[in-house]
Design a protein around this motif. Structure first.
Motif, PDB file in Angstrom:
ATOM      1  N   GLY A 179      32.467  17.322  -0.988  1.00  0.00           N
ATOM      2  CA  GLY A 179      31.762  17.439   0.275  1.00  0.00           C
ATOM      3  C   GLY A 179      31.127  16.125   0.699  1.00  0.00           C
ATOM      4  N   CYS A 180      30.616  16.104   1.925  1.00  0.00           N
ATOM      5  CA  CYS A 180      30.071  14.883   2.530  1.00  0.00           C
ATOM      6  C   CYS A 180      28.569  15.020   2.753  1.00  0.00           C
ATOM      7  CB  CYS A 180      30.744  14.611   3.881  1.00  0.00           C
ATOM      8  SG  CYS A 180      32.544  14.441   3.783  1.00  0.00           S
ATOM      9  N   LEU A 181      27.884  13.906   2.577  1.00  0.00           N
ATOM     10  CA  LEU A 181      26.466  13.869   2.900  1.00  0.00           C
ATOM     11  C   LEU A 181      26.247  13.660   4.399  1.00  0.00           C
ATOM     12  CD1 LEU A 181      25.020  11.743  -0.051  1.00  0.00           C
ATOM     13  CD2 LEU A 181      24.899  14.218   0.260  1.00  0.00           C
ATOM     14  N   LYS A 182      27.111  12.869   5.012  1.00  0.00           N
ATOM     15  CA  LYS A 182      27.006  12.632   6.452  1.00  0.00           C
ATOM     16  C   LYS A 182      28.393  12.373   7.017  1.00  0.00           C
ATOM     17  CE  LYS A 182      26.177   7.636   6.048  1.00  0.00           C
ATOM     18  NZ  LYS A 182      27.404   7.241   6.768  1.00  0.00           N
ATOM     19  N   PHE A 183      28.541  12.638   8.311  1.00  0.00           N
ATOM     20  CA  PHE A 183      29.798  12.417   9.006  1.00  0.00           C
ATOM     21  C   PHE A 183      29.631  11.267   9.994  1.00  0.00           C
ATOM     22  CE2 PHE A 183      30.580  16.563   7.336  1.00  0.00           C
ATOM     23  CZ  PHE A 183      31.959  16.677   7.236  1.00  0.00           C
ATOM     24  N   ASP A 187      51.366  16.468   2.817  1.00  0.00           N
ATOM     25  CA  ASP A 187      52.276  17.373   3.534  1.00  0.00           C
ATOM     26  C   ASP A 187      52.567  18.649   2.754  1.00  0.00           C
ATOM     27  OD1 ASP A 187      52.372  15.457   5.478  1.00  0.00           O
ATOM     28  OD2 ASP A 187      54.241  14.556   4.749  1.00  0.00           O
ATOM     29  N   PHE A 188      52.387  18.620   1.436  1.00  0.00           N
ATOM     30  CA  PHE A 188      52.686  19.780   0.602  1.00  0.00           C
ATOM     31  C   PHE A 188      51.426  20.530   0.178  1.00  0.00           C
ATOM     32  CE2 PHE A 188      56.037  16.647  -0.092  1.00  0.00           C
ATOM     33  CZ  PHE A 188      57.171  17.390   0.213  1.00  0.00           C
ATOM     34  N   LEU A 189      50.283  20.174   0.746  1.00  0.00           N
ATOM     35  CA  LEU A 189      49.006  20.741   0.322  1.00  0.00           C
ATOM     36  C   LEU A 189      48.289  21.385   1.496  1.00  0.00           C
ATOM     37  CD1 LEU A 189      47.713  17.740  -1.835  1.00  0.00           C
ATOM     38  CD2 LEU A 189      48.973  19.742  -2.640  1.00  0.00           C
ATOM     39  N   ASP A 190      47.508  22.379   1.186  1.00  0.00           N
ATOM     40  CA  ASP A 190      46.601  23.010   2.144  1.00  0.00           C
ATOM     41  C   ASP A 190      45.187  22.598   1.749  1.00  0.00           C
ATOM     42  OD1 ASP A 190      45.348  24.553   4.026  1.00  0.00           O
ATOM     43  OD2 ASP A 190      45.575  26.443   2.918  1.00  0.00           O
ATOM     44  N   CYS A 191      44.669  21.571   2.410  1.00  0.00           N
ATOM     45  CA  CYS A 191      43.361  21.015   2.072  1.00  0.00           C
ATOM     46  C   CYS A 191      42.305  21.515   3.049  1.00  0.00           C
ATOM     47  CB  CYS A 191      43.405  19.483   2.091  1.00  0.00           C
ATOM     48  SG  CYS A 191      44.470  18.769   0.815  1.00  0.00           S
ATOM     49  N   LYS A 192      41.180  21.906   2.501  1.00  0.00           N
ATOM     50  CA  LYS A 192      40.072  22.377   3.326  1.00  0.00           C
ATOM     51  C   LYS A 192      39.370  21.198   3.997  1.00  0.00           C
ATOM     52  CE  LYS A 192      40.826  26.540   1.773  1.00  0.00           C
ATOM     53  NZ  LYS A 192      41.453  27.568   2.644  1.00  0.00           N
ATOM     54  N   ASP A 193      38.625  21.499   5.042  1.00  0.00           N
ATOM     55  CA  ASP A 193      37.816  20.471   5.681  1.00  0.00           C
ATOM     56  C   ASP A 193      36.649  20.092   4.771  1.00  0.00           C
ATOM     57  OD1 ASP A 193      39.422  20.513   7.927  1.00  0.00           O
ATOM     58  OD2 ASP A 193      38.234  22.074   8.914  1.00  0.00           O
ATOM     59  N   PRO A 194      36.212  18.847   4.831  1.00  0.00           N
ATOM     60  CA  PRO A 194      35.070  18.440   3.992  1.00  0.00           C
ATOM     61  C   PRO A 194      33.826  19.269   4.304  1.00  0.00           C
ATOM     62  CG  PRO A 194      36.175  16.529   4.919  1.00  0.00           C
ATOM     63  CD  PRO A 194      36.763  17.723   5.605  1.00  0.00           C
ATOM     64  N   VAL A 195      33.118  19.658   3.254  1.00  0.00           N
ATOM     65  CA  VAL A 195      31.891  20.442   3.398  1.00  0.00           C
ATOM     66  C   VAL A 195      30.757  19.509   3.830  1.00  0.00           C
ATOM     67  CG1 VAL A 195      30.247  21.932   2.215  1.00  0.00           C
ATOM     68  CG2 VAL A 195      32.680  22.070   1.663  1.00  0.00           C
ATOM     69  N   ASP A 196      29.996  19.937   4.814  1.00  0.00           N
ATOM     70  CA  ASP A 196      28.857  19.153   5.305  1.00  0.00           C
ATOM     71  C   ASP A 196      27.603  19.577   4.553  1.00  0.00           C
ATOM     72  OD1 ASP A 196      27.103  17.586   6.653  1.00  0.00           O
ATOM     73  OD2 ASP A 196      27.328  18.566   8.604  1.00  0.00           O
ATOM     74  N   HIS A 197      27.130  18.731   3.665  1.00  0.00           N
ATOM     75  CA  HIS A 197      25.915  19.021   2.888  1.00  0.00           C
ATOM     76  C   HIS A 197      24.639  18.588   3.615  1.00  0.00           C
ATOM     77  CE1 HIS A 197      28.061  20.420  -0.638  1.00  0.00           C
ATOM     78  NE2 HIS A 197      28.784  19.316  -0.672  1.00  0.00           N
ATOM     79  N   GLU A 254      23.167  15.689   4.143  1.00  0.00           N
ATOM     80  CA  GLU A 254      22.372  14.729   3.365  1.00  0.00           C
ATOM     81  C   GLU A 254      21.640  15.382   2.198  1.00  0.00           C
ATOM     82  OE1 GLU A 254      19.850  12.477   5.903  1.00  0.00           O
ATOM     83  OE2 GLU A 254      21.488  11.711   7.143  1.00  0.00           O
ATOM     84  N   ASN A 255      22.182  16.483   1.686  1.00  0.00           N
ATOM     85  CA  ASN A 255      21.621  17.144   0.512  1.00  0.00           C
ATOM     86  C   ASN A 255      22.409  16.674  -0.711  1.00  0.00           C
ATOM     87  OD1 ASN A 255      20.594  18.822  -1.454  1.00  0.00           O
ATOM     88  ND2 ASN A 255      20.728  20.689  -0.241  1.00  0.00           N
ATOM     89  N   ALA A 256      21.902  15.639  -1.379  1.00  0.00           N
ATOM     90  CA  ALA A 256      22.616  15.059  -2.515  1.00  0.00           C
ATOM     91  C   ALA A 256      22.705  16.031  -3.688  1.00  0.00           C
ATOM     92  CB  ALA A 256      21.935  13.765  -2.955  1.00  0.00           C
ATOM     93  N   THR A 257      21.705  16.896  -3.865  1.00  0.00           N
ATOM     94  CA  THR A 257      21.733  17.857  -4.969  1.00  0.00           C
ATOM     95  C   THR A 257      22.882  18.844  -4.814  1.00  0.00           C
ATOM     96  OG1 THR A 257      19.319  17.690  -5.156  1.00  0.00           O
ATOM     97  CG2 THR A 257      20.392  19.571  -6.222  1.00  0.00           C
ATOM     98  N   ALA A 258      23.075  19.355  -3.599  1.00  0.00           N
ATOM     99  CA  ALA A 258      24.183  20.276  -3.361  1.00  0.00           C
ATOM    100  C   ALA A 258      25.527  19.594  -3.564  1.00  0.00           C
ATOM    101  CB  ALA A 258      24.089  20.847  -1.946  1.00  0.00           C
ATOM    102  N   GLN A 259      25.627  18.335  -3.203  1.00  0.00           N
ATOM    103  CA  GLN A 259      26.882  17.615  -3.399  1.00  0.00           C
ATOM    104  C   GLN A 259      27.189  17.420  -4.876  1.00  0.00           C
ATOM    105  OE1 GLN A 259      27.083  13.395  -2.535  1.00  0.00           O
ATOM    106  NE2 GLN A 259      28.973  13.672  -1.370  1.00  0.00           N
ATOM    107  N   ARG A 260      26.177  17.117  -5.673  1.00  0.00           N
ATOM    108  CA  ARG A 260      26.392  16.960  -7.111  1.00  0.00           C
ATOM    109  C   ARG A 260      26.781  18.279  -7.761  1.00  0.00           C
ATOM    110  NH1 ARG A 260      21.790  13.513  -6.736  1.00  0.00           N
ATOM    111  NH2 ARG A 260      20.460  15.267  -7.384  1.00  0.00           N
ATOM    112  N   GLU A 261      26.201  19.380  -7.314  1.00  0.00           N
ATOM    113  CA  GLU A 261      26.529  20.679  -7.904  1.00  0.00           C
ATOM    114  C   GLU A 261      27.957  21.096  -7.598  1.00  0.00           C
ATOM    115  OE1 GLU A 261      23.632  23.396  -6.493  1.00  0.00           O
ATOM    116  OE2 GLU A 261      22.012  22.650  -7.801  1.00  0.00           O
ATOM    117  N   LYS A 262      28.388  20.899  -6.366  1.00  0.00           N
ATOM    118  CA  LYS A 262      29.748  21.290  -5.987  1.00  0.00           C
ATOM    119  C   LYS A 262      30.789  20.239  -6.335  1.00  0.00           C
ATOM    120  CE  LYS A 262      28.614  24.422  -2.178  1.00  0.00           C
ATOM    121  NZ  LYS A 262      29.321  25.563  -2.799  1.00  0.00           N
ATOM    122  N   ASP A 263      30.358  18.995  -6.501  1.00  0.00           N
ATOM    123  CA  ASP A 263      31.244  17.875  -6.816  1.00  0.00           C
ATOM    124  C   ASP A 263      32.242  17.589  -5.703  1.00  0.00           C
ATOM    125  OD1 ASP A 263      32.073  15.756  -8.374  1.00  0.00           O
ATOM    126  OD2 ASP A 263      33.626  16.927  -9.387  1.00  0.00           O
TER     127      ASP A 263
END
Length: 225
Positions: free
Chosen positions: A113-117, A90-100, A102-111
């Motif tokens: 986000g989601c691989l799949k929804f 309630d006290f935070l402004d959280c962004k929506d999960p980033v859709d990678h 299924e790019n595991a490399t991009a997820q590891r670099e950004k630390d």
């Protein structure tokens, strides 16, 4: 009379000793002035420092606080501020999960986000990190922007289960259910074959009820009306 005078003298002596003890204790707790050469320094007893929460470490941090600010001081668990990462949503402004996608490399670099929804059960839904920032009018300790873990990789669009099921039961032979789900290719095939001569029509109703026919964009059924 001698006994009365003796009692009075004993009480007076006792009060005098108590007053001296209180005065000595007050003098001990008050800061003392020490003259060193030409410089005059104020010395606070260690017990008084500990009692007021101003130990040597806190005094050094307060002297450096003018230059470094509160970020350089150690976190005090019993203080008024909590860790920013401990604040509820309630006290935070959280962004929506980033859709990678299924790019595991991009997820590891950004630390984060989601691989799949998507997913129907808890085990099927992926949980990932998102970037959260504390609201400007909330005071807390630590970094105000951080990663919050455990956010489900679920998103909702304008797909409603009850509406799609009604379309499938009433207008399924025209492919309206698959048009609503965004499956345009199969919807056209279902329309041209009049619902696969009724067979495809019945199969899609069963697939919807068993949760095997889902929106094309990978979103979940919208639970909000």
């Amino acid at each position: 009379m001698r006994i009365f005078y003796g009692v009075v003298a004993f009480l007076v002596a006792t009060n005098h000793q108590s007053a001296q003890a209180i005065q000595a204790r007050s003098d001990k707790e008050q800061p003392q002035t020490v003259v060193s050469g030409t410089a005059v320094q104020s010395v606070v007893p260690v017990q008084a420092q500990l009692g007021s929460g101003m130990g040597p470490s806190s005094s050094s941090s307060s002297s450096s606080g003018s230059g470094g600010g509160a970020a350089n001081s150690a976190f005090y668990p019993l203080g008024p501020n909590v860790m920013c990462s401990f604040l509820p949503r309630d006290f935070l402004d959280c962004k929506d999960p980033v859709d990678h996608r299924e790019n595991a490399t991009a997820q590891r670099e950004k630390d984060h986000g989601c691989l799949k929804f998507g997913g129907s059960t808890y085990e099927e839904v992926e949980h990932a990190k998102v970037v959260c920032t504390v609201f400007a009018d909330i005071d807390c300790y630590g970094n105000r922007t951080f990663l919050r873990d455990g956010v489900p990789c679920v998103r909702y669009t304008d797909h409603y289960f009850v509406t799609t099921l009604i379309y499938s039961m009433l207008l399924g032979f025209l492919g309206m259910d698959r048009f609503c789900l965004g499956q345009t290719g199969t919807a056209v095939g279902k329309l041209l074959t009049m619902g696969g001569v009724g067979v495809w029509w019945i199969i899609d109703v069963i697939l919807l009820i068993t949760n095997n026919l889902l929106p094309e964009d990978g979103s979940n059924w919208n639970p909000y009306v």
